[in-house]
Design an enzyme around this catalytic site. Structure first.
Site, PDB file in Angstrom:
ATOM      1  N   GLU A  83       0.865  -1.193   0.000  1.00  0.00           N
ATOM      2  CA  GLU A  83       0.000   0.000   0.000  1.00  0.00           C
ATOM      3  C   GLU A  83       0.887   1.223   0.000  1.00  0.00           C
ATOM      4  O   GLU A  83       2.023   1.166   0.475  1.00  0.00           O
ATOM      5  CB  GLU A  83      -0.839   0.041   1.291  1.00  0.00           C
ATOM      6  CG  GLU A  83      -1.919  -0.994   1.373  1.00  0.00           C
ATOM      7  CD  GLU A  83      -2.629  -0.954   2.733  1.00  0.00           C
ATOM      8  OE1 GLU A  83      -2.332  -0.062   3.554  1.00  0.00           O
ATOM      9  OE2 GLU A  83      -3.460  -1.828   2.971  1.00  0.00           O
ATOM     10  N   LYS A  86       2.459   4.439   1.467  1.00  0.00           N
ATOM     11  CA  LYS A  86       2.651   4.925   2.835  1.00  0.00           C
ATOM     12  C   LYS A  86       2.625   6.447   2.762  1.00  0.00           C
ATOM     13  O   LYS A  86       3.569   7.083   2.281  1.00  0.00           O
ATOM     14  CB  LYS A  86       3.993   4.449   3.408  1.00  0.00           C
ATOM     15  CG  LYS A  86       4.204   4.920   4.841  1.00  0.00           C
ATOM     16  CD  LYS A  86       5.511   4.383   5.404  1.00  0.00           C
ATOM     17  CE  LYS A  86       5.607   4.528   6.905  1.00  0.00           C
ATOM     18  NZ  LYS A  86       5.433   5.875   7.405  1.00  0.00           N
ATOM     19  N   ARG A  98      -2.167   9.439  11.415  1.00  0.00           N
ATOM     20  CA  ARG A  98      -3.017   8.255  11.522  1.00  0.00           C
ATOM     21  C   ARG A  98      -4.265   8.620  12.314  1.00  0.00           C
ATOM     22  O   ARG A  98      -4.170   9.216  13.380  1.00  0.00           O
ATOM     23  CB  ARG A  98      -2.234   7.165  12.259  1.00  0.00           C
ATOM     24  CG  ARG A  98      -2.904   5.828  12.292  1.00  0.00           C
ATOM     25  CD  ARG A  98      -1.912   4.817  12.838  1.00  0.00           C
ATOM     26  NE  ARG A  98      -2.363   3.462  12.695  1.00  0.00           N
ATOM     27  CZ  ARG A  98      -1.544   2.403  12.726  1.00  0.00           C
ATOM     28  NH1 ARG A  98      -0.249   2.569  12.873  1.00  0.00           N
ATOM     29  NH2 ARG A  98      -2.020   1.187  12.597  1.00  0.00           N
ATOM     30  N   ARG A 132      -2.891   8.404  16.721  1.00  0.00           N
ATOM     31  CA  ARG A 132      -2.105   7.184  16.900  1.00  0.00           C
ATOM     32  C   ARG A 132      -1.845   6.908  18.382  1.00  0.00           C
ATOM     33  O   ARG A 132      -1.808   5.766  18.817  1.00  0.00           O
ATOM     34  CB  ARG A 132      -0.787   7.382  16.155  1.00  0.00           C
ATOM     35  CG  ARG A 132       0.183   6.307  16.417  1.00  0.00           C
ATOM     36  CD  ARG A 132       1.497   6.660  15.769  1.00  0.00           C
ATOM     37  NE  ARG A 132       2.470   5.696  16.172  1.00  0.00           N
ATOM     38  CZ  ARG A 132       3.355   5.151  15.354  1.00  0.00           C
ATOM     39  NH1 ARG A 132       3.372   5.490  14.098  1.00  0.00           N
ATOM     40  NH2 ARG A 132       4.216   4.297  15.809  1.00  0.00           N
ATOM     41  N   GLU A 185      -5.256   7.339   7.021  1.00  0.00           N
ATOM     42  CA  GLU A 185      -4.209   8.350   7.123  1.00  0.00           C
ATOM     43  C   GLU A 185      -4.803   9.635   6.547  1.00  0.00           C
ATOM     44  O   GLU A 185      -5.273   9.657   5.402  1.00  0.00           O
ATOM     45  CB  GLU A 185      -2.986   7.886   6.312  1.00  0.00           C
ATOM     46  CG  GLU A 185      -1.766   8.735   6.489  1.00  0.00           C
ATOM     47  CD  GLU A 185      -0.943   8.415   7.755  1.00  0.00           C
ATOM     48  OE1 GLU A 185      -1.377   7.588   8.592  1.00  0.00           O
ATOM     49  OE2 GLU A 185       0.120   9.025   7.907  1.00  0.00           O
ATOM     50  N   PHE A 187      -7.231   2.580   5.350  1.00  0.00           N
ATOM     51  CA  PHE A 187      -6.410   1.414   5.067  1.00  0.00           C
ATOM     52  C   PHE A 187      -6.766   0.190   5.910  1.00  0.00           C
ATOM     53  O   PHE A 187      -6.237  -0.895   5.686  1.00  0.00           O
ATOM     54  CB  PHE A 187      -4.910   1.714   5.153  1.00  0.00           C
ATOM     55  CG  PHE A 187      -4.421   2.195   6.490  1.00  0.00           C
ATOM     56  CD1 PHE A 187      -4.172   1.299   7.508  1.00  0.00           C
ATOM     57  CD2 PHE A 187      -4.193   3.541   6.714  1.00  0.00           C
ATOM     58  CE1 PHE A 187      -3.697   1.730   8.738  1.00  0.00           C
ATOM     59  CE2 PHE A 187      -3.715   3.984   7.935  1.00  0.00           C
ATOM     60  CZ  PHE A 187      -3.470   3.077   8.953  1.00  0.00           C
ATOM     61  N   LYS A 229       7.487  -1.490   6.739  1.00  0.00           N
ATOM     62  CA  LYS A 229       7.512  -0.201   6.043  1.00  0.00           C
ATOM     63  C   LYS A 229       8.800  -0.087   5.253  1.00  0.00           C
ATOM     64  O   LYS A 229       9.868  -0.456   5.738  1.00  0.00           O
ATOM     65  CB  LYS A 229       7.332   0.958   7.025  1.00  0.00           C
ATOM     66  CG  LYS A 229       8.243   0.938   8.215  1.00  0.00           C
ATOM     67  CD  LYS A 229       7.861   2.012   9.222  1.00  0.00           C
ATOM     68  CE  LYS A 229       8.656   1.816  10.492  1.00  0.00           C
ATOM     69  NZ  LYS A 229       8.318   2.687  11.569  1.00  0.00           N
TER      70      LYS A 229
END
Ligand code: AMP
Length: 588
Positions: free
Chosen positions: A250, A252, A257, A272, A302, A342, A423
């Site tokens: 996906e 980033k 978040r 977050r 996000e 997401f 990531k």
């Protein structure tokens, strides 16, 4: 139950820095606490009334507390202020004043935990100008009946100065020992905690229903879930080695978040670190309802600033303009965003946490009506390493930081940093071009142009195994005049007289801070160090790891808690992979 039992426990805990002893004091207290009030005890031990995300603050100004103490003891406010200046801690000053109490009260009521908690709750609910007198009345009535040690901790809690360093995980350890006889059952308690982020609720559940009941602990709307985190990798090959299964990539995005909780018309957004951030995003609240095809839902997205003309994603700093108290409407106009979903954790009465990524993604796609504001995160199923490279290129060209790689079969692991999510950022490909998020634990006064401010900061990683903050570098570059002023302001609130027992450093800072503020750092290399304590003895006996030539990137990571900072294990991995690069180069 008497409040003195809580006060005594807090007193013992203040006298030790050993985690085992801290835990044992908590175990002793939990064992004698009736289940009906154990949640209150769990909150009070951390100086709170409810879990952090509910945003309930006791927030009494020291001035009011001093007046209340004066009222209940007859000691003049000036004398109290003098005592406070002398001992440097409001809790201790209160205890001293209560010891010397001039007015003797004959009719003393025992202070119960319920009374302290309920009174503090009433204080927290008081709002507006007229509230000061009421607050004072409530506090002085409590202090009137308080013994010195009770007064000491009531004073600390009401002025938000209870800084014992009892982490959530220490409390979970203690609950496990108290109610199941050993620490071995902690993972079950931890799971429940990760699902609801409410220590009081977990404590009450295990005390009332036993450990078995926690197996059925349910996700619920408006109880934020602790987010799943990702490990870092430097290229597709490393990702493949780590995941060892099929995965999707996906984009980033470099934004904030946001965990979206919705039930009919009511929407709450959590950051977050699970702070309620609904007020910063009135546009999400206004627009998102029409895109969601469910009555009740928990989603992750996000939020990213965009250039409305080109549709390009803008960097994270742009979003931080929204972090203001006033004139949010103006900021919303000036810094438009899109919301990119997401993940999905709950929909119409059903938890999605145990479903695979693939299944969750399918439900996510069918739950969102995309428009120009609400979108589903761009995703691609990956077959070859080349596809990762191509998709990464696309992502970078559209203004992303890189890619997230997610294993197709993996469930949503609340609160865990696991290799099911990786990531991949572009700069990871160059040795240590990677940035780190580190916790500010201390500072050194500046000289020359920096006189009157801090000249350098002492930073730590987060040690997940010990819940500690071992130092990893001292940083003095990368600061602008503006950022130095900003640090001075932000950090002045975090100063602590005594170094937090979780901090470990071979350097003596001029000032120590509560480990709370997280900042982003780049560095040229990780080296062995005799001074810094990160990964002490792990690579070489007597040495820790430190960053060489660290530099502040300009980013204060407001959205990260200290537990979200780069972990000691991550630094060890970075150190080892850096060694590999050097060795590889030598072979050629
Ligand atoms: P980092 O802050 O570098 O540890 O990266 C993790 C963060 O990336 C998350 O907390 C999210 O805010 C953000 N992020 C951006 N895109 C995604 C995505 N597709 N999936 C998960 N997290 C994402």
């Amino acid at each position: 139950m008497k409040f003195s039992l809580v006060a005594d426990t807090l007193g013992y805990m203040e006298g030790t820095t050993k985690r085992l002893e801290l835990t044992q004091h908590l175990v002793d207290l939990f064992k004698i606490t009736p289940p009906e009030i154990i949640s209150k005890v769990a909150y009070l031990l951390q100086g709170k009334l409810r879990p952090e995300h509910e945003g309930i603050e006791i927030g009494v100004a020291e001035k009011i507390a001093i007046r209340a103490l004066s009222k209940s003891t007859g000691v003049p406010a000036l004398k109290i202020e003098h005592e406070y200046k002398k001992v440097g801690d409001f809790g201790h000053a209160t205890a001293n004043i209560l010891e010397q109490k001039t007015q003797t009260t004959f009719l003393k009521e025992d202070i119960t935990i319920e009374r302290v908690y309920d009174t503090l709750f009433k204080i927290a609910e008081l709002k507006g100008n007229r509230s000061q007198n009421m607050k004072m009345k409530y506090i002085s009535s409590l202090l009137n009946d308080a013994s010195p040690i009770e007064g000491r901790f009531i004073a600390k809690i009401i002025t938000s100065n209870l800084r014992l360093g009892v982490a959530d995980y220490t409390i979970l350890d203690a609950l496990s020992i108290a109610f199941t006889g050993s620490k071995e059952n902690r993972p079950m308690l931890e799971h429940a905690y990760n699902v609801c982020s409410d220590l009081g609720r977990v404590a009450e559940d295990v005390a009332k229903n036993g450990i078995e009941a926690l197996k059925h602990f349910q996700v619920s709307v408006f109880s934020p879930i602790r987010p799943m985190l990702a490990e870092r990798v430097k290229d597709a090959q490393e990702a493949r080695e780590k995941i060892q299964a099929d995965f999707a990539a996906e984009y980033k995005l470099d934004g904030e978040r946001v965990q979206v909780h919705m039930q009919k018309d009511k929407i709450i957004l959590y950051s977050r670190s699970l702070e309620n951030i609904t007020n910063y995003y009135p546009d999400i609240v206004e627009k998102i309802g029409k895109s969601i095809k469910a009555n009740e839902i928990i989603l992750e997205a996000e939020a990213v600033a965009i250039n409305e003309n080109t549709g390009e994603f803008l960097p994270f700093q742009e979003l931080m303009h929204r972090r203001r108290k006033y004139n949010i409407a103006k900021a919303v106009n000036e810094y438009p965003i899109t919301v990119n979903f997401f993940d999905i954790m709950f929909v119409d009465g059903k938890s999605c946490l145990d479903m695979s990524y693939k299944e969750r993604r399918r439900i996510l796609e069918s739950s969102i009506n995309e428009d120009s504001f609400a979108r589903v995160m761009p995703m691609m199923l990956i077959k070859t390493d080349d596809e990762v490279e191509d998709f990464l290129e696309n992502a970078i060209n559209s203004g992303c930081e890189g890619l997230m790689l997610k294993q197709l079969d993996s469930p949503y692991r609340a609160g865990a940093r696991a290799s099911n999510w990786l990531k991949l950022k572009r700069e990871y490909k160059n040795e240590l071009g990677d940035s780190l998020d580190l916790v500010v634990i201390g500072a050194f006064y500046g000289r020359g142009r920096r006189t009157g401010r801090y000249g350098a900061l002492l930073l730590s990683a987060y040690d997940e195994n010990t819940d500690g903050y071992p130092s990893v570098c001292k940083v003095g570059t990368g600061f602008t005049d503006e950022s130095l002023d900003q640090f001075y302001q932000i950090l002045s609130d975090k100063i602590i007289v005594k170094k937090d027992p979780r901090i470990d450093s071979g350097l003596e800072a001029d000032v120590w801070f509560e480990p709370e503020v997280v900042i982003e750092i780049v560095a040229s290399e990780i080296t062995l160090s005799p001074i810094h304590k990160t990964a002490l003895d792990k690579i070489r006996k007597g040495s820790g790891l430190a960053l060489r030539f660290p530099k502040f990137t300009g980013k204060i990571r407001f959205e990260k808690t200290p537990e979200n900072a780069t972990s000691v294990d991550e630094i060890i991995t970075m150190y080892n992979s850096q060694k590999k690069v050097v060795q590889d180069e030598k072979q050629f």
